[in-house]
Design a protein around this motif. Structure first.
Motif, PDB file in Angstrom:
ATOM      1  N   PHE A 353    -102.327  64.353  22.124  1.00  0.00           N
ATOM      2  CA  PHE A 353    -101.080  64.864  21.559  1.00  0.00           C
ATOM      3  C   PHE A 353     -99.864  64.340  22.311  1.00  0.00           C
ATOM      4  N   GLY A 354     -98.720  64.323  21.619  1.00  0.00           N
ATOM      5  CA  GLY A 354     -97.455  63.922  22.221  1.00  0.00           C
ATOM      6  C   GLY A 354     -96.409  65.004  22.044  1.00  0.00           C
ATOM      7  N   ARG A 355     -95.214  64.734  22.538  1.00  0.00           N
ATOM      8  CA  ARG A 355     -94.172  65.761  22.506  1.00  0.00           C
ATOM      9  C   ARG A 355     -93.706  66.071  21.079  1.00  0.00           C
ATOM     10  N   ASP A 356     -93.948  65.143  20.148  1.00  0.00           N
ATOM     11  CA  ASP A 356     -93.539  65.375  18.758  1.00  0.00           C
ATOM     12  C   ASP A 356     -94.659  65.938  17.888  1.00  0.00           C
ATOM     13  N   THR A 357     -95.843  66.116  18.446  1.00  0.00           N
ATOM     14  CA  THR A 357     -96.956  66.665  17.661  1.00  0.00           C
ATOM     15  C   THR A 357     -96.664  68.124  17.320  1.00  0.00           C
ATOM     16  N   ARG A 358     -96.856  68.472  16.041  1.00  0.00           N
ATOM     17  CA  ARG A 358     -96.588  69.844  15.593  1.00  0.00           C
ATOM     18  C   ARG A 358     -97.903  70.593  15.379  1.00  0.00           C
ATOM     19  N   THR A 359     -97.827  71.897  15.467  1.00  0.00           N
ATOM     20  CA  THR A 359     -99.020  72.742  15.313  1.00  0.00           C
ATOM     21  C   THR A 359     -99.719  72.486  13.996  1.00  0.00           C
ATOM     22  N   GLU A 360     -98.930  72.355  12.908  1.00  0.00           N
ATOM     23  CA  GLU A 360     -99.557  72.153  11.597  1.00  0.00           C
ATOM     24  C   GLU A 360    -100.288  70.818  11.509  1.00  0.00           C
ATOM     25  N   GLN A 361     -99.848  69.826  12.294  1.00  0.00           N
ATOM     26  CA  GLN A 361    -100.562  68.545  12.317  1.00  0.00           C
ATOM     27  C   GLN A 361    -101.923  68.701  12.992  1.00  0.00           C
ATOM     28  N   ALA A 362    -101.955  69.469  14.093  1.00  0.00           N
ATOM     29  CA  ALA A 362    -103.218  69.715  14.790  1.00  0.00           C
ATOM     30  C   ALA A 362    -104.197  70.470  13.897  1.00  0.00           C
ATOM     31  N   VAL A 363    -103.680  71.442  13.139  1.00  0.00           N
ATOM     32  CA  VAL A 363    -104.509  72.198  12.191  1.00  0.00           C
ATOM     33  C   VAL A 363    -105.052  71.260  11.114  1.00  0.00           C
ATOM     34  N   ALA A 364    -104.180  70.413  10.561  1.00  0.00           N
ATOM     35  CA  ALA A 364    -104.590  69.487   9.497  1.00  0.00           C
ATOM     36  C   ALA A 364    -105.673  68.530   9.982  1.00  0.00           C
ATOM     37  N   LEU A 365    -105.568  68.075  11.237  1.00  0.00           N
ATOM     38  CA  LEU A 365    -106.589  67.163  11.771  1.00  0.00           C
ATOM     39  C   LEU A 365    -107.935  67.874  11.884  1.00  0.00           C
ATOM     40  N   ALA A 366    -107.932  69.109  12.380  1.00  0.00           N
ATOM     41  CA  ALA A 366    -109.188  69.876  12.492  1.00  0.00           C
ATOM     42  C   ALA A 366    -109.824  70.056  11.119  1.00  0.00           C
ATOM     43  N   HIS A 367    -108.991  70.349  10.114  1.00  0.00           N
ATOM     44  CA  HIS A 367    -109.504  70.517   8.747  1.00  0.00           C
ATOM     45  C   HIS A 367    -110.082  69.204   8.217  1.00  0.00           C
ATOM     46  N   LEU A 368    -109.382  68.092   8.480  1.00  0.00           N
ATOM     47  CA  LEU A 368    -109.867  66.800   8.004  1.00  0.00           C
ATOM     48  C   LEU A 368    -111.212  66.455   8.630  1.00  0.00           C
ATOM     49  N   LEU A 369    -111.354  66.675   9.939  1.00  0.00           N
ATOM     50  CA  LEU A 369    -112.617  66.368  10.614  1.00  0.00           C
ATOM     51  C   LEU A 369    -113.759  67.180  10.020  1.00  0.00           C
ATOM     52  N   SER A 370    -113.517  68.452   9.723  1.00  0.00           N
ATOM     53  CA  SER A 370    -114.580  69.279   9.134  1.00  0.00           C
ATOM     54  C   SER A 370    -114.875  68.851   7.699  1.00  0.00           C
ATOM     55  N   ASP A 371    -113.834  68.430   6.966  1.00  0.00           N
ATOM     56  CA  ASP A 371    -114.043  67.944   5.589  1.00  0.00           C
ATOM     57  C   ASP A 371    -114.875  66.656   5.586  1.00  0.00           C
ATOM     58  N   ILE A 372    -114.563  65.757   6.517  1.00  0.00           N
ATOM     59  CA  ILE A 372    -115.331  64.500   6.609  1.00  0.00           C
ATOM     60  C   ILE A 372    -116.777  64.803   6.966  1.00  0.00           C
ATOM     61  N   HIS A 373    -116.965  65.742   7.889  1.00  0.00           N
ATOM     62  CA  HIS A 373    -118.331  66.129   8.281  1.00  0.00           C
ATOM     63  C   HIS A 373    -119.100  66.700   7.091  1.00  0.00           C
ATOM     64  N   ALA A 374    -118.434  67.554   6.304  1.00  0.00           N
ATOM     65  CA  ALA A 374    -119.083  68.160   5.135  1.00  0.00           C
ATOM     66  C   ALA A 374    -119.462  67.096   4.110  1.00  0.00           C
ATOM     67  N   ALA A 375    -118.543  66.164   3.850  1.00  0.00           N
ATOM     68  CA  ALA A 375    -118.807  65.098   2.880  1.00  0.00           C
ATOM     69  C   ALA A 375    -119.933  64.193   3.352  1.00  0.00           C
ATOM     70  N   HIS A 376    -119.945  63.905   4.654  1.00  0.00           N
ATOM     71  CA  HIS A 376    -120.976  63.045   5.245  1.00  0.00           C
ATOM     72  C   HIS A 376    -122.338  63.728   5.132  1.00  0.00           C
ATOM     73  N   THR A 377    -122.369  65.024   5.422  1.00  0.00           N
ATOM     74  CA  THR A 377    -123.629  65.783   5.386  1.00  0.00           C
ATOM     75  C   THR A 377    -124.181  65.853   3.955  1.00  0.00           C
ATOM     76  N   SER A 378    -123.283  66.103   2.990  1.00  0.00           N
ATOM     77  CA  SER A 378    -123.747  66.212   1.598  1.00  0.00           C
ATOM     78  C   SER A 378    -124.219  64.859   1.065  1.00  0.00           C
ATOM     79  N   ALA A 379    -123.613  63.788   1.553  1.00  0.00           N
ATOM     80  CA  ALA A 379    -124.032  62.450   1.113  1.00  0.00           C
ATOM     81  C   ALA A 379    -125.421  62.108   1.618  1.00  0.00           C
ATOM     82  N   LEU A 380    -125.837  62.742   2.710  1.00  0.00           N
ATOM     83  CA  LEU A 380    -127.144  62.465   3.299  1.00  0.00           C
ATOM     84  C   LEU A 380    -128.254  63.296   2.655  1.00  0.00           C
ATOM     85  N   THR A 381    -127.857  64.352   1.913  1.00  0.00           N
ATOM     86  CA  THR A 381    -128.868  65.234   1.331  1.00  0.00           C
ATOM     87  C   THR A 381    -129.054  64.985  -0.164  1.00  0.00           C
TER      88      THR A 381
END
Length: 381
Positions: A353-381
Motif C-alpha cells: 500500500f501507499g499513501r494514496d491507497t484508500r480503504t475501499e480499494q483494499a476491500v475491492a482487492l480482497a473481493h477480487l482475489l476471492s472472486d478469482i479463487h471461486a472462478a478458478h475452483t469452479s473451472a476445475l470441478t
C-alpha cells in the motif's frame, strides 16, 4: 483506471519533488566538478543536499555518497567493504533473502576468492540469529543483513546483530531501501558501518539513491582514480535527481502515517479472511517486527504469476515479489530462505500500500482475489 498495490516496487513522483527536479535542471545545470562559477553554483547545491540528507539520517555528511539507486549502492558497499578488509579474512555473510543486488555482489566476490555464507530466515521471516552466530569464523570480515524484507515486510533485529558483531572486528552493512521513510532510521544508522537507500521508494525520481559508509573506516574506493563523489563513484552526478530525492525524503519522512497502513492491512486481511479462511497462507512476523504496508501471501492452488495477470486484467496491480527478480521463474528468495515448499512458493503474491491507497480499494482487492479463487475452483470441478 488501474488500482495500484505495488508501492514496495516503486512510487509515483511527488509533485514538489518534480518541481524541484525541473528547477534544478534549468538553473543549476553546471557540472559540480567544474571550477568556474556555474560549476560552483551546482557544487554548493550538491553540498547542501548532502548535508540535508545526512541530518535526516543522523550521520556525518562526509559519509554520504549519491548513487543511481539501491542496486548500485549495495554493489559498491559490499565489494568496497570486503576488499578493504581482505587482509583480515575473505569470508562474508549475507542474509538468504537479501535483495538480488547483494546476491550478485556476493557472487562477484566469490569469483575473486571470497567464501560466502547465506543465513536463512526462520518461519516468521526473521534472520536466524543462532545460524548467524554459528556462521561467524575468524575469517569473517563483512556481514550484510537488510533492515526490512521487501517481499513480506519483516523488520530484522539490527540491534541484536550489532551486539553479536561489535567485539569481533566485523563490518556491518544493511540495505535500508525498504525501511527508509517508513521507520525513523536515526535509531539504526549508528548500528551499521554502511547502508543504502533509494529515491523511487519514497516518491522521488528514479535513478537516484545514496550509500553511506562511515568515514572513520577510511576504506578505499572499489575502483581507484574516479573523480566524482570523493572517488567512490564515476560519472557526473545527477544533481536534479538528487535535489528531487532529498525533497521527497523530507516530505515523506514527515508524512508517513503508520496508522493509515495498519488500518488498510486490517481491513484487507479481515475481508480476505471472511471469504478465503483457511484457503491462503499469510507470511508475516510478530506485530512489532512487521511493517504494515507490505503483505506477502499465497492463495492455495493458484500460481502467483497467473493470479497477478488476472488481477491486472481486472485493473488491479499487484506483484509476485521483488521487481528486480520479476520475470524469473525462480520462487521468491524470501520464501526459499524461510524453507517454504516450492509449490507454496509458486503461489506467492505481494501487495503493498501507499499513501494514496484508500480503504475501499483494499476491500475491492480482497473481493477480487476471492472472486478469482471461486472462478478458478469452479473451472476445475
Amino acid at each position: 483506471m488501474m488500482n495500484y498495490f505495488d508501492y514496495a516496487a516503486s512510487t509515483p513522483v511527488d509533485a514538489e519533488s518534480l518541481r524541484i527536479y525541473q528547477t534544478v535542471s534549468e538553473e543549476f545545470w553546471g557540472n559540480p566538478s567544474s571550477l568556474h562559477d556555474i560549476g560552483g553554483k551546482a557544487q554548493n547545491l550538491l553540498t547542501k543536499c548532502r548535508e540535508t540528507l545526512a541530518a535526516m539520517l543522523g550521520v556525518p555528511a562526509k559519509g554520504i555518497y549519491f548513487t543511481s539507486g539501491g542496486t548500485e549502492g549495495n554493489h559498491l558497499a559490499l565489494v568496497t567493504l570486503a576488499m578493504s578488509r581482505r587482509k583480515k579474512g575473505k569470508h562474508i555473510i549475507i542474509g538468504g533473502a537479501e535483495h538480488s543486488s547483494l546476491h550478485s555482489s556476493a557472487g562477484f566476490l566469490q569469483d575473486l576468492g571470497f567464501s560466502v555464507t547465506k543465513v536463512p530466515l526462520d518461519s516468521k521471516g526473521l534472520i536466524n540469529i543462532d545460524r548467524l552466530t554459528a556462521s561467524i569464523s575468524d575469517q569473517t570480515s563483512v556481514v550484510s543483513i537488510g533492515h526490512v524484507n521487501g517481499e513480506i515486510g519483516t523488520i530484522q533485529p539490527l540491534h541484536a546483530i550489532k551486539d553479536l558483531l561489535k567485539s569481533r572486528d566485523i563490518l556491518f552493512h544493511s540495505d535500508m531501501v525498504q525501511s527508509f521513510g517508513k521507520i525513523d532510521l536515526t535509531e539504526f544508522t549508528s548500528l551499521v558501518d554502511s547502508f543504502t537507500i533509494s529515491s523511487h521508494k519514497i516518491y522521488g525520481p528514479k535513478g537516484v539513491g545514496s550509500l553511506y559508509i562511515n568515514p572513520a573506516l577510511g576504506v578505499a574506493p572499489m575502483i581507484p582514480g574516479q573523480t566524482h563523489e570523493d572517488g567512490f563513484r564515476g560519472g557526473t552526478v545527477n544533481l536534479p535527481g538528487i535535489a528531487g530525492f532529498v525533497t521527497a525524503a523530507g516530505s515523506h519522512i514527515e508524512s508517513f502515517a503508520t496508522s493509515h497502513y495498519q488500518n488498510l492491512r486490517t481491513v484487507f486481511l479481515t475481508q480476505l479472511n471472511d471469504r478465503l479462511q483457511g484457503l491462503y497462507t499469510l507470511y508475516e512476523g510478530p506485530l512489532h517486527t512487521q511493517l504494515p504496508h507490505v503483505i506477502g501471501l499465497g492463495i492455495h492452488g493458484i500460481e502467483g504469476q497467473w493470479l497477478m495477470l488476472e488481477c491486472n486484467r481486472h485493473g488491479m496491480c499487484i506483484s509476485t515479489g521483488s521487481a528486480c527478480s520479476a520475470g524469473s521463474q525462480d520462487m521468491s528468495k524470501t520464501l526459499q530462505s524461510m524453507g517454504v515448499s516450492h509449490r507454496a512458493g509458486k503461489e506467492f503474491i505481494r501487495i503493498s500500500f501507499g499513501r494514496d491507497t484508500r480503504t475501499e480499494q483494499a476491500v475491492a482487492l480482497a473481493h477480487l482475489l476471492s472472486d478469482i479463487h471461486a472462478a478458478h475452483t469452479s473451472a476445475l470441478t
